[in-house]
Scaffold this active site. Sequence first.
Site, PDB file in Angstrom:
ATOM      1  CG  ASP A 104      55.928 -31.518  17.195  1.00  0.00           C
ATOM      2  OD1 ASP A 104      54.713 -31.406  16.964  1.00  0.00           O
ATOM      3  OD2 ASP A 104      56.429 -32.525  17.722  1.00  0.00           O
ATOM      4  N   GLY A 149      52.907 -31.462  20.141  1.00  0.00           N
ATOM      5  CA  GLY A 149      54.050 -30.709  20.651  1.00  0.00           C
ATOM      6  C   GLY A 149      54.560 -31.339  21.922  1.00  0.00           C
ATOM      7  CG  ASN A 175      52.568  -2.876  -4.027  1.00  0.00           C
ATOM      8  OD1 ASN A 175      52.217  -3.047  -2.855  1.00  0.00           O
ATOM      9  ND2 ASN A 175      51.971  -2.019  -4.822  1.00  0.00           N
ATOM     10  CG  HIS A 194      38.051  -7.661  -5.889  1.00  0.00           C
ATOM     11  ND1 HIS A 194      37.973  -7.385  -7.232  1.00  0.00           N
ATOM     12  CD2 HIS A 194      38.490  -6.520  -5.296  1.00  0.00           C
ATOM     13  CE1 HIS A 194      38.312  -6.128  -7.455  1.00  0.00           C
ATOM     14  NE2 HIS A 194      38.631  -5.568  -6.304  1.00  0.00           N
TER      15      HIS A 194
END
Length: 775
Positions: A174, A217, A543, A676
């Site tokens: 939660d 929650g 970076n 990739h």
Amino acid sequence: MWVVREGYEGLVRGNTEYAQTHGSATLLPSRNVSISEDGTSNLLSNLRFGDGNLLRDGACDQTDGRTLSGRYIVRVGFDDVRGWFAEGGTLIGTARSKAFRTYEGRLTAAYNLIKEGIDALVVCGGDGSLTGADIFRAEWPSLVAELRAQSRITEIQAEEHAHLKIVGLVGSIDNDMSMTDMTIGAPTALHRICEAMDNINSTAISHSRAFVLEVMGRHCGWLALLAGVAGGADFIFIPERPPKNMPWEDEMCTAIQHHREIGKRKTIVIVAEGAIDIELNPIKAEHVKEILTTRLGLDTRVTTLGHTQRGGRPCAWDRILPTLQGVEAVKALLEATPETPSYMIGIQENKIIRVPLMEAVQMTRAVAQAVSDRDFEKAMSLRDPEFVESLDGFTATSVLVKEPALPKEKRLRVAIMHMGAPAGGMNAATRTAVRYCLQQGHTPLAIQNGFPGLLDDTVIELSWLGVDSWMARGGSELGTNRTLPSIDLGAVASAFQKFSFDALMMIGGFEAFHALLILEEGRKHYPAFHIPMVHLPATISNNVPVTEFSLGSDTSLNALVDACDAIKQSASASRNRVFVVETQGGKCGYIATMGALATGASLVYTPETGITLDMLRKDVKFLKTRYNFDEKGKSEGRLVIRNEVASSVYTTEVLTNMFKEEGASLFDARSASLGHTLQGGVPSPMDRARAVRLSLKCMVFIERHHALLQSQPVKTKKAPDDSAAVITIQSSSIKWVPVQEMVKHADMKNRRGKESWWQGVTEIVEALVGRPSLK
């Protein structure tokens, strides 16, 4: 090192039952290991104690006679817990304990700890578990005194265990603990919810349906809120901020009706299980469905995600965060004295922190009390700043206004551009900027295909509905490349004038930073650049100088973790195989290093440290030594992670062939290049949520600096240096850094920062595979 099975209940039960049945609570290690005198004895004497498989498999007995029956305080060694980071849930179990809530139960628990020689305890749980730990510590001197008075322990034991060291780690999906931005388990639960939402979106759009999702929650709406932000929901219900008006049904229906009127085909409403209205009446998913069906005529379905939110493999951040917090927890224990408070280990932005345990617990409970008192403003103030900003972000991206907030004279033409390689979160940031612009009355202008696109006049105006589905899209919807404005700076300035740009927002990596620098320096010659210009870092390489986090890096780490989990499974099945995994990242080793931490890699090679022949000699020796200490027939598959440009000589192929040759009969070697695949896929919830938060801050920055520029005389208008800046995350705060200041911290040749916060992580990676002890 010991683990306690079944939480505090196991602490109370101890190993008494086993001792009564077998006459001893201690089992000998399954394999005796020789102990050297050169500093390696600590690891080797604690390499394994034989119960690792029983704990991991959830079994009580093995065919060789080993058993966990009646044993709740179990000693574990280095290899007994290997691979646990990739498992969901808790392998040692958890349970509520009525016995531990009593003084007698805690007295028994104290006796069991002392009997095993334990004087420090790490508790991972929610506020109830941490409160129990603090009470236990406070009572410890009296518990020890009573045990001594009862002659259950000796005087020496009483002296040696006079002080109990306690530290808390928060495990809660939660994310309901105050004084920390994130709790263990919450990121993974958010992943599960967003995966479900992304799948539901397809059905919702296809059939023009409404879906009501109920998520966990009870007292905290973090999951519902962040899922609403990251998943592009239309309306959310959370305990801390109920709808302001009654009946709340009118507010919800008005908002959703506006969306439908402009052509939106899907509706997503998220309800936290503890959602309430301002009168504290519960708001249930079924009732929301009924309202959407009867009042708006929407074909509505309810999906209750339930305990699917707790399951599955941990995401990358739920491996990295607990690891870094675990290291800090051990440091806190080693530094603890009877005078220091019990600490809880948390995180603030990107900094691991220690906070007094009971202060955090009390503030957490104050939130629930504020909600009960209907003081919702106080409840929100007690949540961390990111929670409040996320709610603002949801409002900015979900509310469709009929009248803009700003008068015409304050409205801007805001250009948005993607630069560099694609990264997860680029589209989410753009969607946020567009919707904020429209809410304020600004005109959002998308520059397609970077600066070449600008010179080709491919600039289009974006709409509220046109970016609706961009939140979960990977890559770059605007198109991106690495071309810098220096290709023709004069023509770029002319295009700025042609399209009457009042501000520029660039989303990208090092190229975007470099482009901003060029544009800022171009102000000397081109008045068109005297406008607010911002850079929102987005690159899988992470970076960009100064900032510790870039959009896309979390998505990339999750892609790496998924791939490495599968690769490691193959390597382990072969029993003795090493995989050299090549990652992207350019000349920055962030992805390789943090990926190594998240996957348990044995070795990692980065451009910052490079690769030398002497280094490889030591690495081969380490792998041979480590495989020699594996149980016969149970050798673990191991990973070596190499950044693509760590060395131009010692390539992935060279390393693989070398390990294969040197491994001989001990281990084989294979290679895998992820390429990739680390750039693509659906953006992670963290990248989406952070994109929203940072994008909104960029827009506020633009408005503020534009207002300052407007106050200057038209003929002498000059943008100050700090109006061209990069938004950065530094330790525990978010800061704006002027681009000229950024240059001081940039290694322009290698396209990375001069210093990186994560480089110290390599030492942790090596420690977690036993490297320092096996030199």
